[in-house]
Motif scaffolding. Structure first.
Motif, PDB file in Angstrom:
ATOM      1  N   PRO A   1      -7.993  -8.521   4.579  1.00  0.00           N
ATOM      2  CA  PRO A   1      -7.196  -9.689   4.980  1.00  0.00           C
ATOM      3  C   PRO A   1      -7.582 -10.935   4.183  1.00  0.00           C
ATOM      4  O   PRO A   1      -8.701 -11.038   3.683  1.00  0.00           O
ATOM      5  CB  PRO A   1      -7.549  -9.881   6.457  1.00  0.00           C
TER       6      PRO A   1
ATOM      7  N   ARG B   1      -3.019   3.955   9.104  1.00  0.00           N
ATOM      8  CA  ARG B   1      -3.536   2.595   9.257  1.00  0.00           C
ATOM      9  C   ARG B   1      -4.561   2.640  10.372  1.00  0.00           C
ATOM     10  O   ARG B   1      -4.274   3.044  11.484  1.00  0.00           O
ATOM     11  CB  ARG B   1      -2.416   1.625   9.601  1.00  0.00           C
TER      12      ARG B   1
ATOM     13  N   VAL C   1       0.620   4.226  -2.852  1.00  0.00           N
ATOM     14  CA  VAL C   1       0.354   5.638  -2.534  1.00  0.00           C
ATOM     15  C   VAL C   1       1.466   6.527  -3.094  1.00  0.00           C
ATOM     16  O   VAL C   1       1.213   7.584  -3.678  1.00  0.00           O
ATOM     17  CB  VAL C   1       0.201   5.819  -1.007  1.00  0.00           C
TER      18      VAL C   1
ATOM     19  N   GLY D   1      -8.143  -1.967   9.885  1.00  0.00           N
ATOM     20  CA  GLY D   1      -7.273  -2.471   8.835  1.00  0.00           C
ATOM     21  C   GLY D   1      -7.237  -1.565   7.613  1.00  0.00           C
ATOM     22  O   GLY D   1      -6.466  -1.776   6.692  1.00  0.00           O
ATOM     23  N   THR D   2      -8.097  -0.529   7.619  1.00  0.00           N
ATOM     24  CA  THR D   2      -8.116   0.385   6.497  1.00  0.00           C
ATOM     25  C   THR D   2      -6.843   1.233   6.492  1.00  0.00           C
ATOM     26  O   THR D   2      -6.408   1.685   7.531  1.00  0.00           O
ATOM     27  CB  THR D   2      -9.327   1.335   6.627  1.00  0.00           C
ATOM     28  N   VAL D   3      -6.274   1.421   5.328  1.00  0.00           N
ATOM     29  CA  VAL D   3      -5.121   2.307   5.246  1.00  0.00           C
ATOM     30  C   VAL D   3      -5.370   3.338   4.159  1.00  0.00           C
ATOM     31  O   VAL D   3      -5.997   3.062   3.157  1.00  0.00           O
ATOM     32  CB  VAL D   3      -3.814   1.533   4.925  1.00  0.00           C
ATOM     33  N   HIS D   4      -4.957   4.537   4.378  1.00  0.00           N
ATOM     34  CA  HIS D   4      -4.957   5.517   3.301  1.00  0.00           C
ATOM     35  C   HIS D   4      -4.006   6.640   3.631  1.00  0.00           C
ATOM     36  O   HIS D   4      -3.475   6.722   4.731  1.00  0.00           O
ATOM     37  CB  HIS D   4      -6.369   6.042   3.009  1.00  0.00           C
TER      38      HIS D   4
ATOM     39  N   PRO E   1       0.801  -1.230   0.000  1.00  0.00           N
ATOM     40  CA  PRO E   1       0.000   0.000   0.000  1.00  0.00           C
ATOM     41  C   PRO E   1       0.834   1.280   0.000  1.00  0.00           C
ATOM     42  O   PRO E   1       0.537   2.206  -0.748  1.00  0.00           O
ATOM     43  CB  PRO E   1      -0.834  -0.119   1.283  1.00  0.00           C
ATOM     44  N   ASP E   2       1.901   1.320   0.808  1.00  0.00           N
ATOM     45  CA  ASP E   2       2.741   2.527   0.838  1.00  0.00           C
ATOM     46  C   ASP E   2       3.312   2.842  -0.543  1.00  0.00           C
ATOM     47  O   ASP E   2       3.384   3.995  -0.949  1.00  0.00           O
ATOM     48  CB  ASP E   2       3.922   2.337   1.803  1.00  0.00           C
TER      49      ASP E   2
ATOM     50  N   LEU F   1      -5.390   8.498  -2.492  1.00  0.00           N
ATOM     51  CA  LEU F   1      -5.866   7.111  -2.526  1.00  0.00           C
ATOM     52  C   LEU F   1      -6.303   6.724  -1.119  1.00  0.00           C
ATOM     53  O   LEU F   1      -5.594   6.982  -0.155  1.00  0.00           O
ATOM     54  CB  LEU F   1      -4.741   6.162  -2.942  1.00  0.00           C
ATOM     55  N   GLU F   2      -7.477   6.130  -1.023  1.00  0.00           N
ATOM     56  CA  GLU F   2      -7.885   5.511   0.234  1.00  0.00           C
ATOM     57  C   GLU F   2      -7.932   4.018  -0.021  1.00  0.00           C
ATOM     58  O   GLU F   2      -8.653   3.565  -0.893  1.00  0.00           O
ATOM     59  CB  GLU F   2      -9.273   5.999   0.657  1.00  0.00           C
ATOM     60  N   ILE F   3      -7.141   3.276   0.720  1.00  0.00           N
ATOM     61  CA  ILE F   3      -7.026   1.845   0.456  1.00  0.00           C
ATOM     62  C   ILE F   3      -7.646   1.035   1.583  1.00  0.00           C
ATOM     63  O   ILE F   3      -7.210   1.125   2.737  1.00  0.00           O
ATOM     64  CB  ILE F   3      -5.551   1.441   0.271  1.00  0.00           C
ATOM     65  N   ASP F   4      -8.680   0.285   1.253  1.00  0.00           N
ATOM     66  CA  ASP F   4      -9.208  -0.695   2.205  1.00  0.00           C
ATOM     67  C   ASP F   4      -8.433  -1.984   1.963  1.00  0.00           C
ATOM     68  O   ASP F   4      -8.541  -2.584   0.898  1.00  0.00           O
ATOM     69  CB  ASP F   4     -10.701  -0.964   1.956  1.00  0.00           C
ATOM     70  N   TYR F   5      -7.637  -2.365   2.943  1.00  0.00           N
ATOM     71  CA  TYR F   5      -6.791  -3.548   2.794  1.00  0.00           C
ATOM     72  C   TYR F   5      -7.545  -4.742   3.382  1.00  0.00           C
ATOM     73  O   TYR F   5      -7.878  -4.743   4.566  1.00  0.00           O
ATOM     74  CB  TYR F   5      -5.472  -3.302   3.521  1.00  0.00           C
TER      75      TYR F   5
ATOM     76  N   PHE G   1       0.504   8.340   5.637  1.00  0.00           N
ATOM     77  CA  PHE G   1      -0.086   7.016   5.495  1.00  0.00           C
ATOM     78  C   PHE G   1      -0.736   6.634   6.801  1.00  0.00           C
ATOM     79  O   PHE G   1      -0.111   6.686   7.850  1.00  0.00           O
ATOM     80  CB  PHE G   1       1.016   6.024   5.127  1.00  0.00           C
TER      81      PHE G   1
END
Lengths: 121, 271
Positions: free
Chosen positions: A65, B6, A42, B10-13, A38-39, A59-63, B4
């Protein structure tokens, strides 16, 4: 490793959907099994998001699992490392139910098109 | 680049705090809150104008996958079977291809898409077996692409006459990460692993090992000189891909190559 080319794909799809409006954020859903950092994504977006439509967008990232479901006992197990086995019965008849997502979920745009993004008549 | 974050869920942006165009609007994300430190002095005043949300729900790979589907349709229309061969660098992919071409010469009409970082040496090694070879320029002599994608393979098809072929073997870029992510339109994915790489490779690169239908275990002729534990390797492979076909062979001596070739052409039971 190929985050830059992913960002180029994302930029093309987002620009197409934005229809000339300025994009403020792009929401992605990315699974843990997709080998994306993710980093890095971005960082690559900061390089890729140029021009009147994408400049300044984030960017908004829903990671998501990784998880597997056991076909024998039905247990849902979240994976911390990649071993295809059930945490309930230890069986290996499992199906990956999450972690493979790679989606552009939505974008937030300004309601009016950017003046600078509209080609001169 | 942006900060960044977290979150607990678990959401990251990330976002830039020197931008006024980002607000922490929680309307569409209930429970979404930030734990900002005292140094966060960015402008969070939100938008001067209204904004709208557009749902997209499109796979980031959809562009590639549409092209892969077109490649596959072209292969199917011509009745050509296509195998995408992946590996780490130095596993013996080119030597295995050389052996495979030698086995199939005068039996089957084969095309090769050579996508690994191009050197004249590889092209030379594969010529002389009557195969059509399409070279993709994926490097400039100082490294290059980390994978093949469907548009690259589509370009390579211009140099092959599919109507005169039975089998196409794609030699992907030597890399155990990126090639696993890209569908190029093949019918089967396979990989070459060599016993000098260590038994833990399937656990380190599970996505790659899981993506393939067959794993070639190469350099078996070196087994007497190594501490390689074949049983351990197979157990590790089974934890990420229990159904993979395994072909133990030596591309150098040719021992075991026939079973692999039967799989590659689609005549073995596990095809």
């Amino acid at each position: 490793m190929h985050e830059l080319s992913l960002c180029e794909s994302i930029a093309r799809a987002v620009t197409r959907e934005a229809g000339g409006r300025r994009v403020s954020s792009v929401r992605l859903r990315i699974g843990a099994l997709r080998q994306v950092v993710p980093d890095t994504l971005v960082y690559c977006w900061s390089i890729t998001s140029r021009g009147p439509v994408l400049d300044g967008s984030v960017l908004e990232i829903d990671y998501v699992p990784a998880a597997v479901e056991c076909r024998d006992c039905g247990t849902l197990s979240e994976l911390s490392r990649f071993t295809l086995s059930c945490s309930g019965c230890g069986g290996t008849a499992v199906t990956v139910v999450s972690g493979e997502e790679m989606l552009i979920v939505s974008i937030d745009v300004a309601e009016a098109p950017e003046a600078s993004a509209i080609p001169p008549a | 680049m942006g900060r960044f974050h977290r979150h607990d869920d678990g959401t990251v942006h990330s976002h830039d705090h020197d931008e006024s165009s980002h607000s922490h609007d929680t309307e569409e994300r209930p429970g979404h809150s930030h734990d900002h430190g005292p140094d966060d002095l960015g402008d969070h005043s939100g938008y001067a104008t209204g904004r709208a949300r557009i749902e997209i729900l499109e796979d980031i790979f959809s562009e590639n996958d549409r092209c892969a589907a077109a490649n596959r349709a072209a292969f199917d229309a011509a009745g050509v079977r296509v195998v995408n061969l992946m590996s780490s660098p130095g596993s013996g992919k080119t030597t295995l291809l050389q052996r495979t071409l030698a086995e199939l010469q005068d039996r089957l009409r084969v095309g090769i898409i050579e996508g690994d970082i191009e050197t004249p040496i590889d092209a030379e090694r594969l010529s002389g077996y009557g195969a059509q070879i399409s070279l993709l320029n994926t490097g400039n002599g100082f490294g290059g692409e980390c994978h093949l994608d469907a548009p690259m393979v589509a370009r390579a098809l211009a140099a092959l006459d599919l109507s005169t072929l039975d089998l196409v073997l794609i030699e992907n870029v030597g890399n155990l990460v990126c090639p696993a992510e890209f569908d190029v339109g093949e019918h089967r994915k396979a990989m070459v692993y060599s016993i000098t790489e260590g038994e833990d490779k399937p656990l380190k690169y599970p996505v790659m090992f899981r993506s393939v239908a067959a794993v070639v275990v190469n350099k078996m002729d070196l087994a007497p000189y190594l501490d390689f534990d074949l049983g351990l390797f197979r157990r590790n492979l089974a934890t990420v891909n229990p159904s993979a076909e395994v072909f133990e062979l030596s591309a150098r001596t040719g021992e075991g190559v026939a079973a692999w070739v039967a799989w590659a052409v689609g005549t073995s039971p596990g095809r």
